[in-house]
Design an enzyme around this catalytic site. Structure first.
Site, mmCIF file in Angstrom:
data_model
loop_
_atom_site.group_PDB
_atom_site.id
_atom_site.type_symbol
_atom_site.label_atom_id
_atom_site.label_comp_id
_atom_site.label_asym_id
_atom_site.label_seq_id
_atom_site.Cartn_x
_atom_site.Cartn_y
_atom_site.Cartn_z
ATOM 1 N N GLU A 32 0.870 -1.172 0.000
ATOM 2 C CA GLU A 32 0.000 0.000 0.000
ATOM 3 C C GLU A 32 0.906 1.220 0.000
ATOM 4 O O GLU A 32 1.518 1.552 1.018
ATOM 5 C CB GLU A 32 -0.925 -0.013 1.220
ATOM 6 C CG GLU A 32 -1.806 -1.248 1.320
ATOM 7 C CD GLU A 32 -2.761 -1.414 0.153
ATOM 8 O OE1 GLU A 32 -2.913 -0.460 -0.639
ATOM 9 O OE2 GLU A 32 -3.368 -2.483 0.033
ATOM 10 N N CYS B 31 -2.019 9.150 2.894
ATOM 11 C CA CYS B 31 -1.659 8.672 1.557
ATOM 12 C C CYS B 31 -2.792 8.866 0.564
ATOM 13 O O CYS B 31 -2.551 9.003 -0.639
ATOM 14 C CB CYS B 31 -1.233 7.212 1.601
ATOM 15 S SG CYS B 31 -2.486 6.092 2.229
#
Length: 480
Positions: free
Chosen positions: A227, A261
């Site tokens: 990720e 993010c």
């Protein structure tokens, strides 16, 4: 995403020995009991949920201490609640997820046989956690790891010292070490951790560090879920109410001071709407954060990140960009490592703000005349972790979904696709690989094991050698 595998020194033998011993302990426990029952898995999930509830305030305080100041409300909203609520969702779904799947059988060859897919535990899963949402990004994956029947080792970030020590101290009262262990970054731990022969490794962090982790895991043929991050854009179309777009984008952008993010990295707007968007921002932001030192506004995680963001602003300003702070008073405070929310106009195409993930409270605005300009610009770079189209025209939204590939999408808002328990979360290309959340998370940490059950009589016996006329007639029928 920020780097989370720190001090990548391969010579840390004590760290490696401790980690290897922990893995051996968990692997032996897995072999002794490889497939926990539904009741055992539910008990693990309920225990994890109870830990969060028991230590809710301590978790908030530890994260705030690691940041310097982290809004308690943001921690509750973005970390504590999603973890508790996510466990509740999985508890409701787990029985269905664990059921063997029926699959079809070719009756011409295998009359009377059965096919099933059995989701079974992989064994021991390693998790490498970043500092920006350390409770969410450790305990939410553990929800799916435990649901799938696995054991876990979790490596925390060097920027999460207070939280790591809390977890290391308190978690053994809830889970034995053969089920779950947490590790603090003490120098060399990160790379040693990624070199272990886990049955699966989940890494959240920067693309640069993700490459190193994947290379280390490849030596053991250890499957990885990465990720990562990237420059997730908001795309505001002319038909969408500008004030609403500003309210939603600004909330997500300055949540956790932009250190997310899946935050809005930058926003595309029709050229004629930029000035109005800036005016909306100037009105909205002081109502949310009246001053820089409000406890509701989060600090930048460390000195290096603080300086990086100030340097990016200075570079843009020196090269002709307009830098607009959105709060009254100072634009930043070194003592608390707080940087006021900023908007930047006319940043050069090759500036740091437009070429690297910002990961801070700075929102560049980019103008466009046609959507083709936006589509071509985004597609010219790495695939982002998310895109955020704002339009009430269904065909326009679908055009952007079809032509701009990303890890995920939130339509007419930002970030919230990540908070949906029944949607998979993950990147694509340079923003990552693999998924967790939802049933996909259960599948990620399971071996979907195909099992064939032969019938009492095997029709393929007709095709055993020596081959004769019967075999020829059967094969002629099968290949006609």
């Amino acid at each position: 995403m920020p780097d989370v595998v720190e001090n990548m020194d391969l010579s840390s033998k004590p760290a490696h020995a401790e980690l290897a011993a922990a893995l051996a302990l968990q692997h032996a426990a897995y072999l002794a009991r490889p497939v926990p029952t539904l009741a055992e898995r539910k008990r693990d999930l309920q225990t994890l949920q109870r830990f969060i509830q028991d230590h809710k305030e301590a978790l908030c305080e530890a994260i705030s201490a690691d940041y310097g100041n982290r809004s308690r409300h943001e921690t509750l909203l973005a970390e504590i609640f999603p973890a508790i609520d996510g466990i509740a969702h999985v508890l409701k779904q787990l029985k269905k997820w664990m059921k063997p799947q029926r699959r079809g059988v070719d009756w011409r060859n295998f009359l009377g046989a059965r096919n099933r897919v059995l989701p079974q535990p992989l064994g021991v899963v390693g998790v490498i956690v970043p500092w920006n949402f350390p409770v969410n990004l450790s305990l939410v994956p553990l929800t799916y790891i435990f649901a799938a029947g696995n054991r876990a080792m979790v490596k925390m970030s060097e920027n999460s010292r207070h939280l790591a020590r809390l977890l290391i101290e308190k978690m053994p009262a809830y889970f034995p070490p053969e089920k779950l262990q947490f590790f603090e970054e003490t120098g060399g731990v990160g790379m040693a951790f990624s070199q272990l022969p886990f049955d699966h490794l989940l890494f959240t962090g920067s693309g640069q560090t993700g490459r190193a982790v994947m290379a280390a895991a490849a030596r053991n043929l250890c499957p990885v879920t990465l990720e990562l991050g990237g420059k997730a854009p908001a795309i505001v179309c002319a038909d969408f109410p500008l004030r609403t777009a500003a309210e939603r984008i600004l909330f997500v952008k300055y949540l956790n001071a932009g250190q997310i993010c899946t935050s809005v990295d930058h926003a595309w707007l029709p050229e004629a709407s930029i000035a109005a968007f800036v005016e909306h921002a100037r009105q909205i932001m002081p109502t949310r954060y009246p001053r820089l030192d409000t406890p509701d506004y989060t600090s930048i995680i460390d000195e290096a990140a603080f300086e990086r963001l100030l340097q990016a602003l200075d570079e843009a300003r020196e090269r002709g960009a307009q830098v607009i702070p959105l709060l009254p008073g100072p634009a930043y405070d070194r003592a608390t490592r707080k940087i006021a929310p900023h908007i930047v106009l006319d940043a050069p195409e090759d500036s740091v703000l437009l070429t690297r993930e910002i990961f801070g409270p700075i929102l560049p605005l980019r103008g466009y005349a046609t959507l083709d300009t936006v589509i071509d610009s985004i597609n010219a770079g790495p695939r982002p972790l998310a895109i955020y189209p704002f339009s009430n025209q269904a065909d326009t939204v679908q055009l952007l979904i079809d032509t701009v590939m990303s890890g995920g999408v939130s339509v007419n808002d930002a970030l919230y696709h990540v908070g949906q328990h029944d949607l998979p979360f993950g990147g694509v290309g340079e923003s990552g690989m693999g998924h967790y959340h939802g049933v996909e998370g259960f599948h990620t940490f399971s071996k979907l094991r195909p099992v064939f059950y032969q019938a009492r009589y095997s029709a393929l016996k007709l095709l055993w050698p020596p081959y004769g006329q019967l075999a020829s007639r059967v094969l002629a029928f099968l290949t006609r």
